[in-house]
Write a protein that holds these residues in place. Structure first.
Motif, PDB file in Angstrom:
ATOM      1  N   MET A   1      -4.811   6.132   5.501  1.00 50.09           N
ATOM      2  CA  MET A   1      -4.436   4.731   5.403  1.00 50.09           C
ATOM      3  C   MET A   1      -4.285   4.155   6.815  1.00 50.09           C
ATOM      4  O   MET A   1      -4.486   4.855   7.809  1.00 50.09           O
ATOM      5  CB  MET A   1      -3.140   4.586   4.610  1.00 50.09           C
TER       6      MET A   1
ATOM      7  N   CYS B   1      -5.195   2.443  -2.466  1.00 48.74           N
ATOM      8  CA  CYS B   1      -4.098   3.312  -2.022  1.00 48.74           C
ATOM      9  C   CYS B   1      -3.560   4.117  -3.198  1.00 48.74           C
ATOM     10  O   CYS B   1      -3.171   5.282  -3.042  1.00 48.74           O
ATOM     11  CB  CYS B   1      -2.982   2.485  -1.384  1.00 48.74           C
TER      12      CYS B   1
ATOM     13  N   ILE C   1      -9.024  -1.001   6.528  1.00 47.23           N
ATOM     14  CA  ILE C   1      -8.809  -2.448   6.612  1.00 47.23           C
ATOM     15  C   ILE C   1      -9.983  -3.155   7.268  1.00 47.23           C
ATOM     16  O   ILE C   1     -10.287  -4.323   6.959  1.00 47.23           O
ATOM     17  CB  ILE C   1      -7.492  -2.758   7.378  1.00 47.23           C
TER      18      ILE C   1
ATOM     19  N   GLY D   1       0.814  -1.210   0.000  1.00 52.87           N
ATOM     20  CA  GLY D   1       0.000   0.000   0.000  1.00 52.87           C
ATOM     21  C   GLY D   1       0.847   1.259   0.000  1.00 52.87           C
ATOM     22  O   GLY D   1       0.496   2.264  -0.635  1.00 52.87           O
TER      23      GLY D   1
ATOM     24  N   THR E   1      -3.197  -1.700   5.551  1.00 57.02           N
ATOM     25  CA  THR E   1      -3.259  -1.388   4.118  1.00 57.02           C
ATOM     26  C   THR E   1      -1.905  -0.914   3.602  1.00 57.02           C
ATOM     27  O   THR E   1      -1.585  -1.108   2.429  1.00 57.02           O
ATOM     28  CB  THR E   1      -4.325  -0.312   3.828  1.00 57.02           C
TER      29      THR E   1
ATOM     30  N   SER F   1      -9.124   0.841   1.287  1.00 50.32           N
ATOM     31  CA  SER F   1      -9.225  -0.472   1.920  1.00 50.32           C
ATOM     32  C   SER F   1      -8.404  -1.534   1.204  1.00 50.32           C
ATOM     33  O   SER F   1      -8.421  -2.694   1.610  1.00 50.32           O
ATOM     34  CB  SER F   1     -10.695  -0.928   1.962  1.00 50.32           C
ATOM     35  N   SER F   2      -7.720  -1.158   0.144  1.00 46.51           N
ATOM     36  CA  SER F   2      -6.926  -2.114  -0.629  1.00 46.51           C
ATOM     37  C   SER F   2      -5.710  -1.397  -1.187  1.00 46.51           C
ATOM     38  O   SER F   2      -5.640  -0.156  -1.189  1.00 46.51           O
ATOM     39  CB  SER F   2      -7.757  -2.694  -1.780  1.00 46.51           C
TER      40      SER F   2
END
Length: 386
Positions: free
Chosen positions: A175, A153, A288, A15, A179, A148-149
């Motif tokens: 963040m 990011c 997350i 991320g 992540t 969330s991924s």
């Protein structure tokens, strides 16, 4: 051969890597920061990449100076960003307020960890949510996004840069340690498919009224060194940018600083709905935690419970309208987050007692487990029946 600015293709990135590349793809060429876990890898990547692209990376003496340097670079015409975590984000708050008052487009990537204080530097937290909105003193609005991924990011960091440029305000990418450190597939589009926004520029030189806003409440932004000859200050200022210790000037200025974002809440709202059409209970999450919630919602559905998920990608401005609309038909909300109920308080405020609100909170160190979320869902159904 010159290194490509945009690394178009399919990558296996963390991320932090993806966020750094998102900044670069959106046009950021100035980065000032101070290493702090768990954001350091992002800064390391910027230190490696920016000089090869004609950009500037500076390791500052602390986080206070880092955001100050970004504000200065922004007024010099650069798209500017910094990254930090926990205690570093706390140190930046005075300059968050300054960026709001000066209307300086800057992006702050805050990789949240467990706090308060030094806390657990290498473990996850989501305790900076309220600080992102209210950490500075006085009124003023910021925009905050929560990926969330690894893909998000990248995507939401691009979006953050564009929003900062459009609205002339600080934008925070919230963040979290999970992540930032997990590795996943990340697809980077060709450069012509990546939107890039640059702040409006004044038409006149010198710029006599650098804070005279257009109909969108966002004034064009003069750049130092290009003949605009303007003045700016963190003091309450009039449209000329000069200090004005006048309550009426304060009233007009601060209302505009807030309203340029508040009046676009529906436009800025960004969220994912999952199995909400017939849901009696909706689990609210972000970052997350949403990945855990999705598994718990599926399990609850298999058990016959009408449950859905609402995942917030835009945290601030908070989409109050959305919860007011849902509260008319949903019986309860479960809010899952890695803090002691920060967004839960916003949900409670928005639904105004028309639906139950149940918390599923972790204080940091790890996300909630799916069975813990499932227990909170069951508690929500019990609350409904009382």
């Amino acid at each position: 051969m010159r290194e490509p600015e945009v690394l178009t293709g399919v990558h296996f990135w963390s991320g932090n890597d993806a966020a750094a590349e998102g900044l670069i793809a959106a046009g950021v060429r100035f980065f000032a920061g101070y290493p702090i876990t768990p954001s350091s890898e992002l800064q390391e990547r910027m230190a490696e990449r920016l000089p090869k692209l004609g950009g500037i990376f500076i390791q500052m003496e602390d986080e206070i100076a880092s955001l100050a340097a970004c504000i200065g670079a922004s007024f010099a015409g650069w798209k500017a960003a910094t990254a930090t975590s926990g205690p570093g984000f706390s140190l930046m708050q005075e300059h968050m307020g300054l960026a709001i008052m000066l209307e300086a487009p800057v992006v702050v990537v805050d990789v949240q960890r467990a706090g308060p204080s030094t806390g657990m530097p290498t473990y996850v937290g989501q305790g900076d949510v309220m600080q992102a909105r209210w950490g500075h003193h006085g009124d003023g609005e910021v925009i905050a996004l929560a990926p969330s991924s690894v893909q998000e990011c990248f995507d939401l960091t691009v979006k953050a840069v564009n929003l900062a440029e459009r609205f002339r305000c600080p934008v925070v990418v919230l963040m979290d340690e999970c992540t930032s450190h997990m590795y996943e597939k990340c697809v980077v589009p060709p450069p012509d498919k990546i939107p890039r926004v640059y702040r409006k520029l004044p038409r006149e030189k010198p710029c006599r009224y650098p804070y005279r806003a257009d109909g969108d409440l966002v004034p064009p932004m003069p750049i130092v060194g290009f003949g605009y000859l303007f003045h700016t200050t963190g003091l309450t200022h009039d449209e000329r940018g000069y200090p004005a210790m006048d309550p009426e000037v304060q009233e007009r200025l601060v209302r505009r600083l807030c309203d340029k974002i508040r009046k676009r809440v529906r436009e800025l709202a960004d969220y994912e709905s999952f199995m909400v059409d017939d849901a009696e209970v909706i689990v609210v999450s972000y970052g997350i935690t949403a990945r855990v919630v999705r598994a718990a919602v599926r399990e609850a559905r298999r058990a016959g419970m009408k449950v859905g998920m609402l995942r917030l990608r835009t945290i601030w401005p908070f989409p109050e309208f959305l919860f007011k609309e849902l509260a008319g038909r949903v019986k309860a909300f479960v809010v899952a987050e890695i803090n002691y109920g920060q967004i839960a308080l916003e949900v409670e405020r928005a639904v105004q007692g028309k639906a139950k609100v149940v918390g599923c909170f972790r204080m940091g160190g790890r996300p909630p487990y799916p069975d813990e979320v499932l227990d909170a869902i069951k508690e929500a159904f019990r609350e409904i029946k009382r």
